[in-house]
Scaffold this motif. Sequence first.
Motif, mmCIF file in Angstrom:
data_model
loop_
_atom_site.group_PDB
_atom_site.id
_atom_site.type_symbol
_atom_site.label_atom_id
_atom_site.label_comp_id
_atom_site.label_asym_id
_atom_site.label_seq_id
_atom_site.Cartn_x
_atom_site.Cartn_y
_atom_site.Cartn_z
ATOM 1 N N UNK A 1 0.832 -1.207 0.000
ATOM 2 C CA UNK A 1 0.000 0.000 0.000
ATOM 3 C C UNK A 1 0.867 1.258 0.000
ATOM 4 N N UNK A 2 1.930 1.269 0.802
ATOM 5 C CA UNK A 2 2.831 2.429 0.842
ATOM 6 C C UNK A 2 3.527 2.631 -0.502
ATOM 7 N N UNK A 3 3.982 1.551 -1.102
ATOM 8 C CA UNK A 3 4.622 1.630 -2.411
ATOM 9 C C UNK A 3 3.636 2.147 -3.458
ATOM 10 N N UNK A 4 2.398 1.678 -3.374
ATOM 11 C CA UNK A 4 1.358 2.127 -4.296
ATOM 12 C C UNK A 4 1.139 3.632 -4.175
ATOM 13 N N UNK A 5 1.067 4.129 -2.944
ATOM 14 C CA UNK A 5 0.847 5.564 -2.734
ATOM 15 C C UNK A 5 2.013 6.398 -3.255
ATOM 16 N N UNK A 6 3.226 5.951 -3.014
ATOM 17 C CA UNK A 6 4.409 6.680 -3.489
ATOM 18 C C UNK A 6 4.434 6.714 -5.016
ATOM 19 N N UNK A 7 4.176 5.568 -5.639
ATOM 20 C CA UNK A 7 4.186 5.512 -7.090
ATOM 21 C C UNK A 7 3.027 6.290 -7.709
ATOM 22 N N UNK A 8 1.898 6.365 -7.007
ATOM 23 C CA UNK A 8 0.765 7.150 -7.517
ATOM 24 C C UNK A 8 1.108 8.638 -7.538
ATOM 25 N N UNK B 1 4.198 9.827 -7.772
ATOM 26 C CA UNK B 1 5.197 9.952 -8.837
ATOM 27 C C UNK B 1 4.518 9.939 -10.205
ATOM 28 N N UNK B 2 3.488 9.120 -10.360
ATOM 29 C CA UNK B 2 2.735 9.029 -11.614
ATOM 30 C C UNK B 2 2.070 10.365 -11.940
ATOM 31 N N UNK B 3 1.481 10.997 -10.935
ATOM 32 C CA UNK B 3 0.842 12.296 -11.149
ATOM 33 C C UNK B 3 1.875 13.360 -11.534
ATOM 34 N N UNK B 4 3.024 13.335 -10.881
ATOM 35 C CA UNK B 4 4.074 14.304 -11.217
ATOM 36 C C UNK B 4 4.617 14.091 -12.626
ATOM 37 N N UNK B 5 4.803 12.840 -13.012
ATOM 38 C CA UNK B 5 5.268 12.550 -14.364
ATOM 39 C C UNK B 5 4.231 13.007 -15.388
ATOM 40 N N UNK B 6 2.959 12.818 -15.085
ATOM 41 C CA UNK B 6 1.903 13.257 -16.001
ATOM 42 C C UNK B 6 1.933 14.774 -16.172
ATOM 43 N N UNK B 7 2.100 15.507 -15.080
ATOM 44 C CA UNK B 7 2.176 16.962 -15.173
ATOM 45 C C UNK B 7 3.412 17.417 -15.939
ATOM 46 N N UNK B 8 4.540 16.797 -15.679
ATOM 47 C CA UNK B 8 5.763 17.133 -16.411
ATOM 48 C C UNK B 8 5.622 16.819 -17.900
ATOM 49 N N UNK B 9 4.968 15.715 -18.197
ATOM 50 C CA UNK B 9 4.770 15.327 -19.588
ATOM 51 C C UNK B 9 3.906 16.352 -20.317
ATOM 52 N N UNK C 1 5.950 7.168 -17.857
ATOM 53 C CA UNK C 1 4.504 7.238 -17.633
ATOM 54 C C UNK C 1 3.851 5.867 -17.841
ATOM 55 N N UNK C 2 4.172 5.210 -18.949
ATOM 56 C CA UNK C 2 3.570 3.905 -19.234
ATOM 57 C C UNK C 2 4.116 2.814 -18.317
ATOM 58 N N UNK C 3 5.364 2.898 -17.955
ATOM 59 C CA UNK C 3 5.946 1.931 -17.027
ATOM 60 C C UNK C 3 5.282 2.033 -15.651
ATOM 61 N N UNK C 4 5.101 3.261 -15.171
ATOM 62 C CA UNK C 4 4.423 3.450 -13.892
ATOM 63 C C UNK C 4 2.970 2.995 -13.960
ATOM 64 N N UNK C 5 2.322 3.185 -15.106
ATOM 65 C CA UNK C 5 0.940 2.727 -15.262
ATOM 66 C C UNK C 5 0.842 1.213 -15.128
#
Length: 112
Positions: free
Chosen positions: A3-10, A12-20, A66-70
Motif C-alpha cells: 500500500x505504501x509503495x502504491x501511494x508513493x508511485x501514484x 510519482x505518476x501524477x508528477x510525471x503526467x504533469x511534467x509530460x 509514464x507507461x511503465x508506472x501505469x
Amino acid sequence: MVRNLFEILAVAYALVALLLVFVILMQRSKQEGLGAAFGSGVTDALFGAQTSSILVKGTAWLATLFFLLAVILSFLSGRLASDHGTIQEKLRHPSTSTASPLLPAKTQKQAK
C-alpha cells in the motif's frame, strides 16, 4: 508495504503526467502553436538553441516512465485487491467469530 509503495508511485505518476504535459506544451509545432504564446524565441533564449531535440528526448523518456508506472500501478492495484479479498469470497467463507452474542445486561436488582 504494498500500500505504501502504491501511494508513493501514484504521487510519482501524477508528477510525471504533469511534467509530460508541460514538456509537450513547450514543444514547437509547425504552426508555432502554443510555443508562440511564450514568444517567438523565448524557449531558445531560455533553454538554448537545441531546445527542440532536448524536448523531444524528454518527451520520450517521460512517456516511457509514464507507461511503465501505469503498468506497475495496475499490478500493485491487483495485489491490493487480492490481499483484501472480494466480497463474494468473504460471503462464502465468513470468519468464525469467537465473540459471544450480546447477553442482556444485569439489572441493579440482580446485581445486589
